[in-house]
Scaffold this motif. Structure first.
Motif, PDB file in Angstrom:
ATOM      1  N   THR A  50       0.848  -1.183   0.000  1.00  0.00           N
ATOM      2  CA  THR A  50       0.000   0.000   0.000  1.00  0.00           C
ATOM      3  C   THR A  50       0.883   1.232   0.000  1.00  0.00           C
ATOM      4  OG1 THR A  50      -1.749  -1.134   1.238  1.00  0.00           O
ATOM      5  CG2 THR A  50      -1.794   1.278   1.235  1.00  0.00           C
ATOM      6  N   VAL A  51       0.718   2.100  -0.975  1.00  0.00           N
ATOM      7  CA  VAL A  51       1.456   3.359  -1.050  1.00  0.00           C
ATOM      8  C   VAL A  51       0.465   4.501  -0.893  1.00  0.00           C
ATOM      9  CG1 VAL A  51       2.957   4.835  -2.433  1.00  0.00           C
ATOM     10  CG2 VAL A  51       3.210   2.341  -2.534  1.00  0.00           C
ATOM     11  N   ILE A  52       0.744   5.381   0.060  1.00  0.00           N
ATOM     12  CA  ILE A  52      -0.161   6.494   0.362  1.00  0.00           C
ATOM     13  C   ILE A  52       0.538   7.800   0.037  1.00  0.00           C
ATOM     14  CG2 ILE A  52      -1.389   7.699   2.216  1.00  0.00           C
ATOM     15  CD1 ILE A  52      -1.618   4.975   3.640  1.00  0.00           C
ATOM     16  N   ASP A  53      -0.124   8.645  -0.726  1.00  0.00           N
ATOM     17  CA  ASP A  53       0.385   9.981  -1.012  1.00  0.00           C
ATOM     18  C   ASP A  53       0.236  10.822   0.257  1.00  0.00           C
ATOM     19  OD1 ASP A  53       1.003  12.515  -1.864  1.00  0.00           O
ATOM     20  OD2 ASP A  53      -0.592  12.644  -3.361  1.00  0.00           O
ATOM     21  N   GLY A  54       1.353  11.151   0.863  1.00  0.00           N
ATOM     22  CA  GLY A  54       1.329  11.885   2.132  1.00  0.00           C
ATOM     23  C   GLY A  54       1.535  13.369   1.977  1.00  0.00           C
ATOM     24  N   SER A  55       1.395  13.903   0.782  1.00  0.00           N
ATOM     25  CA  SER A  55       1.719  15.314   0.562  1.00  0.00           C
ATOM     26  C   SER A  55       0.798  16.257   1.329  1.00  0.00           C
ATOM     27  CB  SER A  55       1.676  15.631  -0.939  1.00  0.00           C
ATOM     28  OG  SER A  55       0.409  15.318  -1.491  1.00  0.00           O
ATOM     29  N   ARG A  56      -0.377  15.798   1.715  1.00  0.00           N
ATOM     30  CA  ARG A  56      -1.286  16.662   2.494  1.00  0.00           C
ATOM     31  C   ARG A  56      -1.163  16.419   3.987  1.00  0.00           C
ATOM     32  NH1 ARG A  56      -7.571  14.772   1.768  1.00  0.00           N
ATOM     33  NH2 ARG A  56      -7.901  16.070   3.618  1.00  0.00           N
ATOM     34  N   PHE A  57      -0.175  15.601   4.406  1.00  0.00           N
ATOM     35  CA  PHE A  57      -0.092  15.203   5.809  1.00  0.00           C
ATOM     36  C   PHE A  57       1.202  15.655   6.480  1.00  0.00           C
ATOM     37  CE2 PHE A  57      -2.646  11.348   4.307  1.00  0.00           C
ATOM     38  CZ  PHE A  57      -3.858  11.981   4.563  1.00  0.00           C
ATOM     39  N   LEU A  58       1.087  15.932   7.757  1.00  0.00           N
ATOM     40  CA  LEU A  58       2.225  16.001   8.667  1.00  0.00           C
ATOM     41  C   LEU A  58       2.135  14.781   9.546  1.00  0.00           C
ATOM     42  CD1 LEU A  58       3.867  18.869  10.506  1.00  0.00           C
ATOM     43  CD2 LEU A  58       2.905  17.050  11.917  1.00  0.00           C
ATOM     44  N   LEU A  59       3.211  14.007   9.626  1.00  0.00           N
ATOM     45  CA  LEU A  59       3.214  12.773  10.394  1.00  0.00           C
ATOM     46  C   LEU A  59       3.960  12.960  11.704  1.00  0.00           C
ATOM     47  CD1 LEU A  59       4.034  10.100   7.641  1.00  0.00           C
ATOM     48  CD2 LEU A  59       1.806  11.050   8.291  1.00  0.00           C
ATOM     49  N   THR A  60       3.370  12.453  12.781  1.00  0.00           N
ATOM     50  CA  THR A  60       4.017  12.429  14.090  1.00  0.00           C
ATOM     51  C   THR A  60       3.886  11.024  14.676  1.00  0.00           C
ATOM     52  OG1 THR A  60       2.022  12.961  15.384  1.00  0.00           O
ATOM     53  CG2 THR A  60       3.315  14.821  14.520  1.00  0.00           C
ATOM     54  N   PRO A  61       4.675  10.727  15.699  1.00  0.00           N
ATOM     55  CA  PRO A  61       4.386   9.500  16.455  1.00  0.00           C
ATOM     56  C   PRO A  61       3.033   9.628  17.141  1.00  0.00           C
ATOM     57  CG  PRO A  61       6.510  10.466  17.090  1.00  0.00           C
ATOM     58  CD  PRO A  61       5.793  11.487  16.284  1.00  0.00           C
ATOM     59  N   GLY A  62       2.457   8.506  17.513  1.00  0.00           N
ATOM     60  CA  GLY A  62       1.234   8.549  18.302  1.00  0.00           C
ATOM     61  C   GLY A  62       1.490   9.196  19.656  1.00  0.00           C
ATOM     62  N   PHE A  63       0.506   9.926  20.154  1.00  0.00           N
ATOM     63  CA  PHE A  63       0.639  10.579  21.453  1.00  0.00           C
ATOM     64  C   PHE A  63       0.383   9.578  22.580  1.00  0.00           C
ATOM     65  CE2 PHE A  63      -1.097  14.146  18.732  1.00  0.00           C
ATOM     66  CZ  PHE A  63       0.157  14.655  18.440  1.00  0.00           C
TER      67      PHE A  63
END
Length: 455
Positions: A50-63
């Motif tokens: 599965t490849v996800i286009d992450g250009s609209r996302f900011l990724l962080t670790p889970g809180f």
């Protein structure tokens, strides 16, 4: 390299050892583990199912929510906020809490879990006030969240006619049974020998729970000193302040998470630091309850001394750790008139890597790094609070909140997608929760306290 999921083109706040923030970054995970993190171009050769286009996302670790009462959800908003602390607990919170049926506690817990997942919390420590323990464990087992859970545990005989030794035996035996039934053996949800804290546990129970935690490699979480009453009681009964008394018992240490810790003195703060005891602060709850944390709290001093400080949401009013981070990055700056205190990056550390340390999972969660669990939060950048994107960490804490969370993965499983839980039927759960809440409040006999008429 092969992976199950590759998210590419995203902005990454990694929280790794170098605290890298990577623009046009990518993260790949196989099974429950992160296998690659870096620039998107560097991970372009990964073969992912599965490849996800992450250009609209900011990724962080889970809180990591290091202190939350998951079974208070059904009484949210009902307890008056302007009553003295003792009256709030004695007349409202505890009676309402103990009147929950096992089914009601289970639904309350699932509602809390849904709220946490939807706002980016992937791991939590329960506050040690679950009554229907097995029912709650079963209720949250399929939600995908990671947790350490404790039952309602106290043994002090307030009634002189009570069998004090029997109360201690029963409390200790219950903790032993819980850890045997739900061991910390790699499963996502496990039991801890948590104590209610304050002055509710005898010295014997403190020692027995501590021995159990050390033997099993678990932790203990307990409330202490949100208001001055705890210190007054310990001084009257033992001649020492609470943390001094716990130090004399030999129960301080990295296994112990003391929650609130507002009304402590410099000697207690020093004992916490020297022993490696962890502290969890709940800024939102402190403000709402009028604990006086800004006036009395020694959190800047504890942080300076190297104490691991994590964050929690506490009761039912708020389950959004992003709101808590924003408060932590503001309150002491104002109280001390010092803009250097707890900047955004420090608050984010408290909600991620510090929370992981409190859970005993520092090498497992809290960062986007190779070998860590695939606990990932995707924040939607296509929202007003993120445009323009200049400083991702500052904007994450100062501008955003949990409503901007688009997707969440725990152990590589997508548990939130497009702002909806994938493993929880939220509509059915909310309808059931509303009906149960109305039943609980109706049979309580307590009035709805409102300054304005509710018709």
């Amino acid at each position: 390299m092969q992976a199950d999921t590759l998210i590419t083109g995203a902005t990454l706040v990694t929280m790794d050892a170098r605290r890298r923030v990577i623009r046009d970054g990518a993260v790949a995970f196989a099974g429950d583990t992160i296998v690659a993190v870096g620039k998107a171009a560097e991970l372009a050769g990964i073969d992912a199912r599965t490849v996800i286009d992450g250009s609209r996302f900011l990724l962080t670790p889970g809180f990591v929510n290091a202190h939350v009462h998951v079974t208070e959800t059904l009484i949210r908003g009902f307890v008056p906020g302007d009553l003295p602390f003792d009256e709030t607990l004695g007349r409202w919170v505890i009676p309402l809490y103990k009147d929950h049926s096992p089914a009601e506690q289970a639904v309350a817990a699932r509602l809390a879990v849904a709220a946490m997942l939807r706002t980016g919390t992937t791991s939590f420590i329960e506050a040690g006030t679950i009554i229907a323990f097995d029912e709650v464990m079963a209720a949250i087992a399929g939600t995908g969240i990671r947790a350490r859970i404790g039952r309602w545990t106290e043994d002090r005989a307030w009634d002189p006619a009570a069998d004090a030794e029997a109360l201690t035996r029963e409390a200790s035996a219950a903790l032993e049974r819980d850890l045997a039934a739900y061991p910390q053996d790699g499963r996502r949800i496990a039991a801890w020998p948590n104590l209610i804290g304050h002055m509710t546990a005898t010295d014997a129970l403190w020692r027995q729970a501590t021995a159990l935690a050390r033997r099993t490699g678990t932790g203990i979480s307990a409330h202490m000193s949100p208001v001055a009453d705890d210190a007054a009681w310990y001084l009257a009964e033992t001649g020492r302040r609470p943390v001094e008394h716990l130090a004399d018992l030999g129960v301080l240490g990295p296994h112990l998470n003391l929650v609130h810790m507002v009304h402590i003195d410099a000697r207690e703060a020093a004992l916490v630091a020297a022993s490696g005891t962890r502290v969890t602060f709940c800024p939102d709850a402190s403000l709402r309850s009028g604990y006086g944390a800004m006036r009395h709290g020694l959190f800047p001093e504890m942080a300076e001394a190297g104490v691991t400080i994590a964050l929690g949401t506490d009761g039912a009013d708020n389950h959004d750790m992003m709101r808590v981070m924003a408060l932590m990055a503001s309150l002491f700056r104002d109280a001390r008139e010092d803009r250097s205190l707890f900047p955004a990056h420090a608050a984010l550390e408290m909600a991620t890597v510090n929370g992981a340390r409190v859970m005993g999972l520092a090498d497992t969660i809290g960062a986007l790094a190779v070998g860590m669990k695939a606990d990932v939060v995707a924040h939607d950048l296509a929202r007003p609070e993120w445009v323009p994107l200049n400083n991702p960490v500052e904007q994450l804490v100062a501008s955003a909140d949990g409503r901007g969370v688009h997707s969440v993965w725990v152990d590589g499983v997508r548990v939130v997608e497009d702002q909806r839980c994938t493993l929880i039927d939220e509509a059915a759960l909310q309808a059931e929760g509303q009906a149960m809440a109305e039943a609980i409040l109706a049979r309580s006999g307590l009035p709805l306290v409102s300054e304005w008429p509710v018709e």
